[in-house]
Enzyme design. Structure first.
Site, short mmCIF file in Angstrom:
data_model
loop_
_atom_site.label_atom_id
_atom_site.label_comp_id
_atom_site.label_asym_id
_atom_site.label_seq_id
_atom_site.Cartn_x
_atom_site.Cartn_y
_atom_site.Cartn_z
N CYS A 111 1.06 -1.27 -0.09
CA CYS A 111 -0.03 -0.11 0.18
C CYS A 111 0.85 1.27 -0.05
CB CYS A 111 -1.02 -0.07 1.01
SG CYS A 111 -2.21 -1.48 1.17
N ARG A 147 -7.88 -4.43 -3.13
CA ARG A 147 -7.47 -3.21 -3.78
C ARG A 147 -8.52 -3.15 -5.11
NH1 ARG A 147 -2.59 -2.58 -1.75
NH2 ARG A 147 -1.62 -4.37 -0.95
#
Ligand code: BEZ
Length: 243
Positions: free
Chosen positions: A58, A141
């Protein structure tokens, strides 16, 4: 539950689909309260989730997105991030990214787009961002590309371990805008400057006309259903990196 939320027979919220109106929401973010779609009139929006703050993949994703904000702004597209973390966690993580992290030559990056603190999973639930077989407490995601009429135009879902390709996300916005503005479709691996696809004819008569009129029409046909035509890059709204 809001009017635009539907549930399945298992009482899970139904995933919003391409062509549907994007679910509305109000949320606390790192840039203050936001209301979608009200605050985003006339804009394209890329709403994306990440699994958690202070995690390695991330962090590389956020640095890459932050480095590309001007590219997305150039095509009238605003970014909105989301994870199931508190606003204080987001703030601390974004400060760490700016102050300490260097990745692929990127450093000192300020994340200026809003990141939703979705502790109650309210927005994540509306967009199907928590997929329990992958993880029941973190968002996958997810990426939703939403047009200025608040219609969902593209959806991508990636698992936790797989960092996204941000050049592809930008290409998706540019290709959708090109298709809208030029009434065309874009072939595999299309990039600005490549030929685009003329919509296939819907009758036998039009198919004949298409093939016979290809030269005068300025397009090249491989067969009646696969005709391409050039589009000059200067006619397209492009981010600096694609000019
Ligand atoms: C990461 O961003 O590195 C990550 C986040 C959640 C699970 C696995 C990896």
């Amino acid at each position: 539950m809001s009017e635009d939320t539907q549930t399945t027979e298992h009482n899970q919220e139904k995933l919003p689909l391409i062509g549907e109106t994007a679910p509305s929401f109000s949320a606390t973010t790192t840039q203050g309260q936001i209301d979608f779609p009200g605050d985003y009139q006339g804009k394209w929006v890329m709403l994306f989730s990440h699994p958690a703050d202070f995690t390695p993949v991330c962090t590389t994703e956020f640095m890459t997105f932050a480095s590309m904000v001007d590219e997305f702004k150039a095509v009238n597209c605003e970014l909105i991030g989301l994870s199931i973390d508190s606003n204080y966690s987001h703030i601390a993580w974004l400060r760490t990214i700016q102050e300490k992290i260097e990745f692929k030559g990127m450093k000192g990056l300020e994340v200026t787009f809003p990141v939703i603190a979705d502790l109650k999973m309210e927005v994540a639930a509306k967009y199907g961002m928590v997929q329990p077989s992958e993880d029941d407490t973190h968002a996958v995601r997810a990426v939703f590309v939403i047009d200025p009429e608040a219609k969902i135009r593209a959806i991508l879902y990636y698992p936790l371990s797989l960092g996204r390709n941000f050049d592809e996300l930008l290409r998706v916005v540019v290709a959708l805008q090109t298709a809208d503005e030029k009434s065309c479709a874009t072939p595999a691996n299309w990039r600005p400057g490549d030929d685009v696809i003329v919509p296939p004819p819907g009758t036998c008569g039009l198919a004949k006309e298409r093939v016979e009129g290809a030269d005068s029409g300025g397009y090249a046909c491989h067969d009646w259903f696969l005709c391409l035509k050039p589009i000059d890059k200067s006619e397209l709204k492009l981010p600096p990196s694609m000019k």
